[in-house]
Design a protein around this motif. Structure first.
Motif, mmCIF file in Angstrom:
data_model
loop_
_atom_site.group_PDB
_atom_site.id
_atom_site.type_symbol
_atom_site.label_atom_id
_atom_site.label_comp_id
_atom_site.label_asym_id
_atom_site.label_seq_id
_atom_site.Cartn_x
_atom_site.Cartn_y
_atom_site.Cartn_z
ATOM 1 N N SER A 10 6.168 34.710 -22.202
ATOM 2 C CA SER A 10 7.175 34.124 -21.235
ATOM 3 C C SER A 10 7.601 32.898 -22.023
ATOM 4 C CB SER A 10 6.799 34.081 -19.832
ATOM 5 O OG SER A 10 5.550 33.448 -19.825
ATOM 6 N N LEU A 11 8.908 32.337 -21.554
ATOM 7 C CA LEU A 11 9.263 31.227 -22.119
ATOM 8 C C LEU A 11 10.174 30.396 -21.111
ATOM 9 C CD1 LEU A 11 9.250 29.404 -24.742
ATOM 10 C CD2 LEU A 11 11.184 30.706 -25.209
ATOM 11 N N ILE A 12 9.780 29.069 -20.974
ATOM 12 C CA ILE A 12 10.854 28.260 -19.944
ATOM 13 C C ILE A 12 11.245 27.302 -20.866
ATOM 14 C CG2 ILE A 12 10.948 26.852 -17.798
ATOM 15 C CD1 ILE A 12 8.524 28.348 -16.901
ATOM 16 N N VAL A 13 12.737 26.869 -20.927
ATOM 17 C CA VAL A 13 13.149 25.948 -21.785
ATOM 18 C C VAL A 13 14.449 25.193 -20.709
ATOM 19 C CG1 VAL A 13 14.972 25.750 -23.560
ATOM 20 C CG2 VAL A 13 13.016 27.250 -23.575
ATOM 21 N N GLN A 14 14.583 24.083 -20.966
ATOM 22 C CA GLN A 14 15.741 23.393 -20.363
ATOM 23 C C GLN A 14 16.906 23.672 -20.962
ATOM 24 O OE1 GLN A 14 15.287 21.356 -17.466
ATOM 25 N NE2 GLN A 14 13.171 22.090 -17.628
ATOM 26 N N LYS A 15 17.963 23.930 -19.928
ATOM 27 C CA LYS A 15 19.555 24.084 -20.287
ATOM 28 C C LYS A 15 19.700 23.009 -21.787
ATOM 29 C CE LYS A 15 24.196 23.345 -18.689
ATOM 30 N NZ LYS A 15 25.000 22.752 -17.862
ATOM 31 N N GLY A 16 20.488 23.638 -22.460
ATOM 32 C CA GLY A 16 20.828 22.964 -23.813
ATOM 33 C C GLY A 16 19.665 23.079 -25.027
ATOM 34 N N GLY A 17 18.446 23.449 -24.671
ATOM 35 C CA GLY A 17 17.362 23.461 -25.631
ATOM 36 C C GLY A 17 17.460 24.932 -26.422
ATOM 37 N N ILE A 18 16.653 25.220 -27.215
ATOM 38 C CA ILE A 18 16.832 26.288 -28.221
ATOM 39 C C ILE A 18 15.191 26.970 -28.233
ATOM 40 C CG2 ILE A 18 17.018 26.909 -30.668
ATOM 41 C CD1 ILE A 18 18.295 24.312 -31.170
#
Lengths: 114, 116
Positions: A10-18
């Motif tokens: 699983s992976l959580i990234v902020q908007k705009g991240g890669i």
């Protein structure tokens, strides 16, 4: 020899991240590497695919990087958006085989935070 | 085109019951597949078919049967359902013409089956 190992789970990234999702395979006979995107309650859908004669393929904001010597490939999502939140599966297959079988990775649940 | 359609969407079975999961595609694809998807396990191939009248086993065929009497339909039969068959089942299809470069599979929306 038939496994495709995918990480992270699983992976959580902020908007705009890669976000970057990685896969590794063992069978050197594989010659087709697709990525599937699956939204909740839906079937997987082909997102992008690569053959081992190229090291990178881009389609819109999605890029596959392929390292034949390391037997690894990865999916990068540029300028990620909340609408990209889904489960992503890598896969590998041998084209031309009678069975047309595809071996899937275990999936990565991606969440893009607004 | 409706693509790949599956029925039912949800089903609860008791141990020992039987049922048939229906799958239909309207893309005139030769190849059809049945997968099961367990949490955190990806998709596992149950059975596949390369054309009407021809079927073969995948990775996890035990407890299932299939038939392919037409190009369009590929039903999956569960006999004597067991709790281990609780899963989400996906049907898929693909076309493999001569010289096909890729082997894109088109998936149906899935059937969520619970065996209690």
């Amino acid at each position: 020899q038939q496994q495709v190992k995918q990480s992270p789970q699983s992976l959580i990234v902020q908007k705009g991240g890669i976000p970057i999702i990685n896969c590794a395979y063992e069978n050197t006979a594989f010659d087709y590497f697709p990525w599937y995107q699956q939204f909740p309650g839906k079937g997987p859908a082909l997102l992008i695919a690569i053959r081992p004669d190229v090291s990178e393929k881009k389609e819109g904001r999605f890029t596959i990087s392929f390292n034949k010597s390391a037997k690894q490939f990865s999916l990068h999502i540029m300028d990620s958006q909340p609408g990209d939140s889904a489960t992503y599966f890598c896969a590998a297959s041998k084209r031309g085989s009678n069975a047309s079988k595809i071996i899937f990775g275990s999936g990565t649940r991606l969440s893009i935070q607004p | 085109n409706a693509g790949v359609t599956q029925t039912p969407k949800f089903r609860i079975l008791k141990i020992g019951q039987s049922m048939t999961l229906q799958c239909t595609q309207d893309m005139n694809h030769n190849y059809m597949y049945w997968y099961r998807q367990d949490p955190g396990m990806g998709l596992k191939l149950i059975y596949y078919s390369v054309g009407a009248g021809i079927t073969d086993k995948g990775e996890v065929p035990n407890g299932y049967n299939v038939s392919r009497s037409t190009t369009e339909d590929f039903p999956l039969r569960l006999e004597l359902a067991a709790p281990s068959q609780t899963s989400v089942y996906f049907c898929a299809s693909s076309y493999r013409g001569l010289g096909a470069v890729t082997d894109t599979q088109y998936f149906g929306p899935g059937t969520r089956l619970t065996v209690l």
